[in-house]
Design a protein around this motif. Structure first.
Motif, PDB file in Angstrom:
ATOM      1  N   ILE A  66     -51.322 -86.211 -73.663  1.00  0.00           N
ATOM      2  CA  ILE A  66     -51.550 -86.173 -75.111  1.00  0.00           C
ATOM      3  C   ILE A  66     -50.303 -85.725 -75.856  1.00  0.00           C
ATOM      4  CG2 ILE A  66     -52.931 -85.072 -76.945  1.00  0.00           C
ATOM      5  CD1 ILE A  66     -55.182 -84.803 -74.868  1.00  0.00           C
ATOM      6  N   ILE A  67     -49.543 -84.798 -75.262  1.00  0.00           N
ATOM      7  CA  ILE A  67     -48.357 -84.246 -75.916  1.00  0.00           C
ATOM      8  C   ILE A  67     -47.160 -84.375 -74.984  1.00  0.00           C
ATOM      9  CG2 ILE A  67     -49.675 -82.615 -77.316  1.00  0.00           C
ATOM     10  CD1 ILE A  67     -48.862 -80.421 -75.319  1.00  0.00           C
ATOM     11  N   SER A  68     -45.991 -84.126 -75.539  1.00  0.00           N
ATOM     12  CA  SER A  68     -44.756 -84.173 -74.776  1.00  0.00           C
ATOM     13  C   SER A  68     -43.782 -83.170 -75.376  1.00  0.00           C
ATOM     14  CB  SER A  68     -44.164 -85.594 -74.810  1.00  0.00           C
ATOM     15  OG  SER A  68     -42.993 -85.663 -74.022  1.00  0.00           O
ATOM     16  N   GLY A  69     -42.612 -83.062 -74.783  1.00  0.00           N
ATOM     17  CA  GLY A  69     -41.608 -82.152 -75.319  1.00  0.00           C
ATOM     18  C   GLY A  69     -40.616 -81.730 -74.251  1.00  0.00           C
ATOM     19  N   SER A  70     -39.459 -81.259 -74.684  1.00  0.00           N
ATOM     20  CA  SER A  70     -38.387 -80.890 -73.757  1.00  0.00           C
ATOM     21  C   SER A  70     -38.722 -79.658 -72.930  1.00  0.00           C
ATOM     22  CB  SER A  70     -37.096 -80.635 -74.551  1.00  0.00           C
ATOM     23  OG  SER A  70     -37.303 -79.648 -75.553  1.00  0.00           O
ATOM     24  N   SER A  71     -39.710 -78.865 -73.366  1.00  0.00           N
ATOM     25  CA  SER A  71     -40.068 -77.641 -72.635  1.00  0.00           C
ATOM     26  C   SER A  71     -41.309 -77.810 -71.766  1.00  0.00           C
ATOM     27  CB  SER A  71     -40.306 -76.496 -73.636  1.00  0.00           C
ATOM     28  OG  SER A  71     -39.174 -76.271 -74.426  1.00  0.00           O
ATOM     29  N   CYS A  72     -41.909 -78.992 -71.764  1.00  0.00           N
ATOM     30  CA  CYS A  72     -43.180 -79.174 -71.049  1.00  0.00           C
ATOM     31  C   CYS A  72     -43.044 -79.030 -69.537  1.00  0.00           C
ATOM     32  CB  CYS A  72     -43.791 -80.528 -71.398  1.00  0.00           C
ATOM     33  SG  CYS A  72     -44.402 -80.647 -73.100  1.00  0.00           S
ATOM     34  N   LYS A  73     -42.073 -79.704 -68.944  1.00  0.00           N
ATOM     35  CA  LYS A  73     -41.905 -79.604 -67.494  1.00  0.00           C
ATOM     36  C   LYS A  73     -41.569 -78.182 -67.050  1.00  0.00           C
ATOM     37  CE  LYS A  73     -40.893 -84.292 -65.929  1.00  0.00           C
ATOM     38  NZ  LYS A  73     -39.919 -85.165 -65.224  1.00  0.00           N
ATOM     39  N   PRO A  74     -40.609 -77.526 -67.714  1.00  0.00           N
ATOM     40  CA  PRO A  74     -40.304 -76.147 -67.313  1.00  0.00           C
ATOM     41  C   PRO A  74     -41.499 -75.210 -67.463  1.00  0.00           C
ATOM     42  CG  PRO A  74     -38.553 -77.027 -68.688  1.00  0.00           C
ATOM     43  CD  PRO A  74     -39.664 -78.016 -68.732  1.00  0.00           C
ATOM     44  N   LEU A  75     -42.359 -75.459 -68.444  1.00  0.00           N
ATOM     45  CA  LEU A  75     -43.492 -74.580 -68.708  1.00  0.00           C
ATOM     46  C   LEU A  75     -44.665 -74.863 -67.770  1.00  0.00           C
ATOM     47  CD1 LEU A  75     -44.690 -72.409 -70.738  1.00  0.00           C
ATOM     48  CD2 LEU A  75     -45.643 -74.372 -71.980  1.00  0.00           C
ATOM     49  N   CYS A  76     -44.949 -76.142 -67.547  1.00  0.00           N
ATOM     50  CA  CYS A  76     -46.197 -76.519 -66.880  1.00  0.00           C
ATOM     51  C   CYS A  76     -46.036 -77.004 -65.443  1.00  0.00           C
ATOM     52  CB  CYS A  76     -46.895 -77.609 -67.694  1.00  0.00           C
ATOM     53  SG  CYS A  76     -47.239 -77.144 -69.404  1.00  0.00           S
ATOM     54  N   GLU A  77     -44.848 -77.454 -65.062  1.00  0.00           N
ATOM     55  CA  GLU A  77     -44.655 -77.988 -63.711  1.00  0.00           C
ATOM     56  C   GLU A  77     -43.696 -77.134 -62.881  1.00  0.00           C
ATOM     57  OE1 GLU A  77     -43.486 -82.064 -63.879  1.00  0.00           O
ATOM     58  OE2 GLU A  77     -45.340 -82.740 -64.862  1.00  0.00           O
ATOM     59  N   LYS A  78     -42.513 -76.913 -63.409  1.00  0.00           N
ATOM     60  CA  LYS A  78     -41.501 -76.158 -62.657  1.00  0.00           C
ATOM     61  C   LYS A  78     -41.696 -74.650 -62.772  1.00  0.00           C
ATOM     62  CE  LYS A  78     -37.994 -79.786 -63.174  1.00  0.00           C
ATOM     63  NZ  LYS A  78     -36.629 -80.097 -63.693  1.00  0.00           N
TER      64      LYS A  78
END
Length: 430
Positions: A73-85
């Motif tokens: 639903i959403i995206s952003g430059s901080s999404c992977k660092p926050l939610c995956e990595k």
């Protein structure tokens, strides 16, 4: 609160008469003081944890944002660092409102501040998924099928409605489109567009975009949905010591003031911070995207970095002239107090028609100078103090319609800046 404060003061500052003191065993006195310490300590601990649980709900914010990201639903430059990595983590809670979550953190070996909005818990229906329903509504624009040109037009109209019609709006629209294009493929996906649109509904984020090129605004480092990451301001308030609200009735103002004077930077460094704050006042007065008002000039919102350069730690209480005028226009009033936007952006009330006028009476500079009076005067050089007091007194009494006092406003501001700069320009503090 008042009764507790009186009890503490009675015990600590009003000793018993010598006759009574003589009749009380020493052990009884110490037991009473120990009991009082335990009572006050227990109360402070309870207030601290109850306040923390109410204000600090970062885990909810994290869960909602990452759920939306994983569902596309959403995206952003901080999404992977926050939610995956998990290289971006919410660490220490700095929130002062349950609806505006603020946490410190570390990202890419830099200290950062993470901010996220939440719906007021008192307005929800109490069901477990009510928060999720609110967040889903937040990301409902733009709709599927919106073209790049249509989204650009949406941004243009939104900015025009919130900042005013300025020839430079096109530049700001392009800046926002570039920010939204996280993967830098020259296109803005639906998830990217939804995220940026939700962020623009956050007043502080909108102002950060409008004032991004200004020296005294924190840098935006990333975002995910309506969560955004900024650089951490080394000192997030003008004063080092902040008394929690539940302790304020117990601590006399003179004590907190004395401690803050003792902990404050040297006067030349305070002068440097002040010059930066005055420059910020200049920057938001008739800038590229109109004028902005400081509607809660508080030391808690003004910070500075390790080089003693002023940085606005909190822009939530800065509002565009367009937003303030829109709020005041046609508003019913009985007194001037009814014509107040935020805490102190007040216009006059036309008592004949019982409607607010739309021009704010007190300029930003007067509010800032009131804030700086104590901060600048204590410990000031003796050869400067008389002139400094005079300049600040003139500044604090500034009033009248902003449209009629632009020249006077600039003159007072420049005189104060010049006075301070002359004193520190040839020193290591410059």
């Amino acid at each position: 609160m008042t009764s507790v404060r009186r009890l503490v003061h009675l015990v600590l500052f009003c000793p018993l008469s010598k006759g009574v003191q003589g009749r009380l065993p020493v052990k009884v006195k110490y037991l009473f003081l120990a009991w009082l310490a335990i009572l006050v300590g227990s109360w402070v601990t309870y207030m601290h944890y109850s306040t923390y649980s109410e204000l600090c709900r970062g885990h909810i914010c994290h869960a909602i944002i990452c759920d939306h990201y994983k569902r596309g639903i959403i995206s952003g430059s901080s999404c992977k660092p926050l939610c995956e990595k998990h290289t971006l983590k919410l660490q220490h809670c700095l929130s002062s409102s349950p609806t505006h979550q603020v946490y410190s953190g570390v990202w890419k070996e830099k200290s950062v501040v993470i901010k996220c909005g939440l719906e007021d818990g008192s307005r929800r229906d109490g069901s477990p998924d009510s928060m999720l329903r609110h967040e889903m509504a937040l990301f409902n624009k733009p709709s599927r099928g919106t073209s790049m040109d249509e989204f650009r037009e949406m941004l243009q109209n939104f900015l025009k409605g919130n900042l005013g019609d300025h020839s430079s709006l096109g530049t700001l629209v392009s800046r926002i489109m570039d920010l939204a294009d996280v993967n830098e493929d020259g296109k803005v996906s639906l998830a990217e567009a939804k995220s940026v649109w939700a962020l623009l509904q956050v007043n502080e984020f909108l102002l950060m975009m409008a004032l991004q090129e200004k020296e005294h605004t924190p840098n935006l480092l990333g975002f995910c949905g309506d969560l955004y990451v900024t650089e951490q301001v080394g000192h997030s308030t003008l004063y080092t010591l902040e008394i929690p609200h539940y302790l304020q009735p117990l601590v006399p103002t003179v004590i907190s003031t004395t401690i803050n004077h003792w902990l404050a930077p040297a006067w030349p460094r305070r002068a440097r911070i002040t010059i930066g704050l005055l420059e910020f006042v200049e920057e938001i007065f008739h800038g590229s995207y109109g004028s902005f008002f400081m509607c809660n000039a508080s030391p808690r919102h003004v910070g500075y970095n390790g080089k003693y350069d002023c940085k606005m730690a909190d822009l939530r209480h800065v509002a565009s002239e367009v937003a303030v005028r829109r709020f005041l226009k046609g508003r019913h009033c009985e007194t001037n107090t009814d014509c107040t936007y935020g805490k102190d952006c007040t216009a006059t009330c036309d008592k004949l028609v019982k409607q607010c006028n739309t021009e704010v009476v007190q300029p930003n500079l007067a509010k800032v100078c009131r804030l700086l009076q104590d901060y600048l005067l204590f410990g000031s050089p003796s050869d400067l103090r008389v002139d400094l007091e005079k300049q600040l007194r003139t500044c604090v009494t500034l009033s009248g319609l902003a449209s009629q006092m632009e020249v006077h406003h600039s003159l007072v501001l420049n005189n104060l800046k010049t006075l301070l700069w002359k004193k520190i320009s040839d020193t290591k503090y410059s």
